[in-house]
Design an enzyme around this catalytic site. Structure first.
Site, short mmCIF file in Angstrom:
data_model
loop_
_atom_site.label_atom_id
_atom_site.label_comp_id
_atom_site.label_asym_id
_atom_site.label_seq_id
_atom_site.Cartn_x
_atom_site.Cartn_y
_atom_site.Cartn_z
N LYS A 151 0.85 -1.21 0.00
CA LYS A 151 0.00 0.00 0.00
C LYS A 151 0.88 1.24 0.00
CE LYS A 151 -3.84 2.00 2.70
NZ LYS A 151 -4.71 1.78 3.89
N SER B 195 -9.58 1.71 3.17
CA SER B 195 -8.77 2.54 2.32
C SER B 195 -7.72 1.76 1.51
CB SER B 195 -8.06 3.61 3.14
OG SER B 195 -7.21 3.01 4.07
N SER C 178 -9.63 -0.77 7.43
CA SER C 178 -9.16 -0.56 6.06
C SER C 178 -8.44 -1.73 5.42
CB SER C 178 -8.25 0.67 6.01
OG SER C 178 -9.01 1.83 6.25
#
Lengths: 477, 94
Positions: free
Chosen positions: A64, A139, A163
């Site tokens: 990420k 997210s 997330s």
């Protein structure tokens, strides 16, 4: 060439059935073919360096874009950090590289981890490989999308309020959030420091256990890193859970809101656990009406502090507009730096920390957090783990015009996931079923602090009984 | 919970965030809606309760306050849009 799980790929590499270069080229071709549609990666490598030794030698992993990586730009999904090149690599990522993993690319995400649909990324939303009209969740949107579409066998995400678990739930993946402090946060761009934790996306429970083994452990560079030596999670995996006591959450408060297919999948999973010889006890979610409020007040307050460093001087660009004071200069820079959702959350956090409101908002939220922790500790005194749905509905549609102005309803969707972050507990989402319109449905397991082995073992048992983990989206098989 | 123009101005100054004129109405509505919902927690009796700021026991241990040399100062400076020697340059302010 057909890879699925990270462990099976590891065996093929170790036996030289395939070479690291073949594996890398395989995934690189898939990224170049499918990423224009899915938007799962913001940036990726074309020329890797192969380290021969290590448990993850030759295995490409997505990361990420909230993790600093020395040789790849790190944007946090933000315009302000669009060209930021960190001078160091996050500890969690370094540990993977030390075991021979190849960081194949940086995955798309909601800006600074703030969002649950992926639509708040400056680089555009990622898509759900199961249905591209739908969100992969957020997210860690790109991390989930990439693994689900088999652009990489595993990826890292971050979980502050769900997330990792929410996108895993929407994309038919195993999504693990370890105990707070289990994995170093050094080099992880901070959203809310007392809630953030690195997380893992994989296709199987065993893959998750392997990566947790690699990433766990004390780091002197992270003052919140746990000194407790982690156990060997992969080695100690066992689906023998007979006579274990498990709690499950009563869904009565949500009877008018839950997708009935999710309720049905949840009940089916509970029956499977009973058939395994588990003892199930029903519990009400403690402080149900206050969890979301406590979470958002704490997270936005911490975020307003963490993001104050982005002033256009040390990070990002300076605004071209003229300013009359240093304060105005900072304000103009930050207006250009951040997207709408980040600015909204900074404002909430600033308000709740400000004089006259601090006692009633932030301080009160921390006191409520204490009560929530006490209540969950009491539940865990009588059970190994708690089972719950991950969300009330399946993956939402991607449509920014419809999501604008509906912030509160999106915030309330986090009701099942925020508690694990508030109390610092490990939690995991695993694939459970599919809806009639073929969208994934997941299940959540929450464990006591340091109880990753407990939830991994229950998850393994369910994975064996449900036997759906090998399903892939048709277009990306 | 009423969010007036004055409150919005004060928060935005504290946050060092300029608010666009066209966003003011929407922001006030958003803050009112969300903060009104969050006000629920006021109903919990909490006079003698401790505030849990970290899930760790014991909470945060602080590093010693030592100045350490950062090995890659040049890499940091490379990213500054304007610089002078070993310093990052900012526009003059009144």
């Amino acid at each position: 060439m057909d890879f699925f799980s990270l462990c099976s790929l590891q065996k093929k590499l170790q036996s030289s059935e395939v070479s690291p270069k073949e594996v890398f080229d395989f995934y690189l071709k898939r990224i170049e073919k499918y990423n224009p549609c899915l938007n799962a990666f913001i940036s990726w490598k074309k020329i890797p360096s192969f380290k021969k030794k290590g448990r993850l030698a030759g295995i490409p992993i997505g990361v990420k874009d909230l993790f600093c990586t020395k040789d790849l730009r790190t944007t946090a999904g933000s315009k302000g950090l669009e060209q930021y090149l960190p001078p160091y690599t996050a500890t969690a990522v370094e540990k993977l590289e030390q075991e021979g993993a190849i960081i194949i690319g940086k995955c798309n995400n909601d800006e600074f981890g703030m969002g649950s649909t992926g639509e708040h990324s400056y680089f555009g939303a990622s898509k759900n490989p199961w249905n591209e009209k739908h969100s992969p969740g957020g997210s860690s949107s790109g991390s989930a999308s990439a693994v689900s579409a088999r652009l990489c066998p595993a990826s890292l995400g971050t979980d502050t309020g769900g997330s990792v678990r929410l996108p895993a739930n929407y994309c038919h993946l195993v999504g693990l959030k370890p105990t707070y402090g289990r994995v170093s946060r050094y080099g992880m761009i901070a959203y809310a420091s007392s809630l953030d934790q690195a997380g893992i996306f994989t296709h199987t429970v065993e893959d998750s256990a392997l990566l947790l083994d690699v990433m766990s452990g004390f780091d002197s560079k992270d003052s919140t890193s746990l000194k407790t030596k982690p156990p060997y999670f992969q080695k100690n995996l066992s689906s023998e859970i007979k006579n274990k006591t498990l709690a499950y959450f009563d869904l009565e408060p949500f009877k008018n809101e839950m997708n009935p297919e999710i309720v049905s999948a949840y009940q089916k999973a509970l029956k499977l656990l009973e058939q395994r010889g588990c003892c199930l006890i029903e519990k009400k979610i403690p402080f149900l009406d206050y969890g979301i409020s406590a979470y958002y007040l704490i997270s936005t307050s911490e975020a307003s502090s963490n993001l104050s460093r982005y002033d256009g001087i040390r990070y990002g660009k300076q605004s071209l507009k003229s300013s009359q004071s240093l304060q105005e200069f900072y304000s103009l820079n930050r207006l250009d730096f951040f997207g709408k959702e980040v600015r909204r959350r900074i404002l909430i956090g600033t308000f709740s920390l400000s004089s006259g409101y601090y006692e009633d908002y932030f301080h009160k939220a921390c006191q409520v957090r204490y009560l929530i922790k006490q209540a969950f500790d009491e539940i865990f005194s009588s059970c190994e783990a708690i089972i719950s749905p991950v969300s009330k509905n399946t993956a939402p549609l991607l449509n920014s015009k419809k999501t604008e102005g509906k912030n509160l309803s999106f915030y309330l969707n986090d009701i099942f996931t925020v508690f694990a972050n508030l109390i610092g507990s490990p939690a995991l989402s695993l694939p459970c079923s599919f809806s009639k319109d073929k969208l994934p449905i997941g299940l959540q397991l929450i464990g006591p602090a340091l109880g990753e082995q407990k939830i991994l073992n229950v998850a393994l048992a369910l994975e064996e009984d449900l036997n759906i983990f090998e399903k892939s989206p048709e277009k990306y098989k | 919970m009423e969010i007036t123009d004055k409150v919005l101005k004060e928060i935005s100054e504290l946050a060092a965030l300029k608010i666009k004129e066209e966003e003011k109405v929407e922001l006030k509505f958003f803050l009112k809606e969300v903060l009104s919902y969050f006000e629920k927690i006021k109903s919990i009796e909490s006079k003698k309760l401790p505030a849990l700021v970290s899930p760790l026991k014991p909470p945060l241990c602080l590093r010693s306050d030592k100045v350490l040399d950062f090995p890659d100062k040049d890499k940091l400076l490379e990213q500054a849009s304007k610089k002078q020697g070993a310093l990052i340059k900012t526009p003059p302010s009144i």
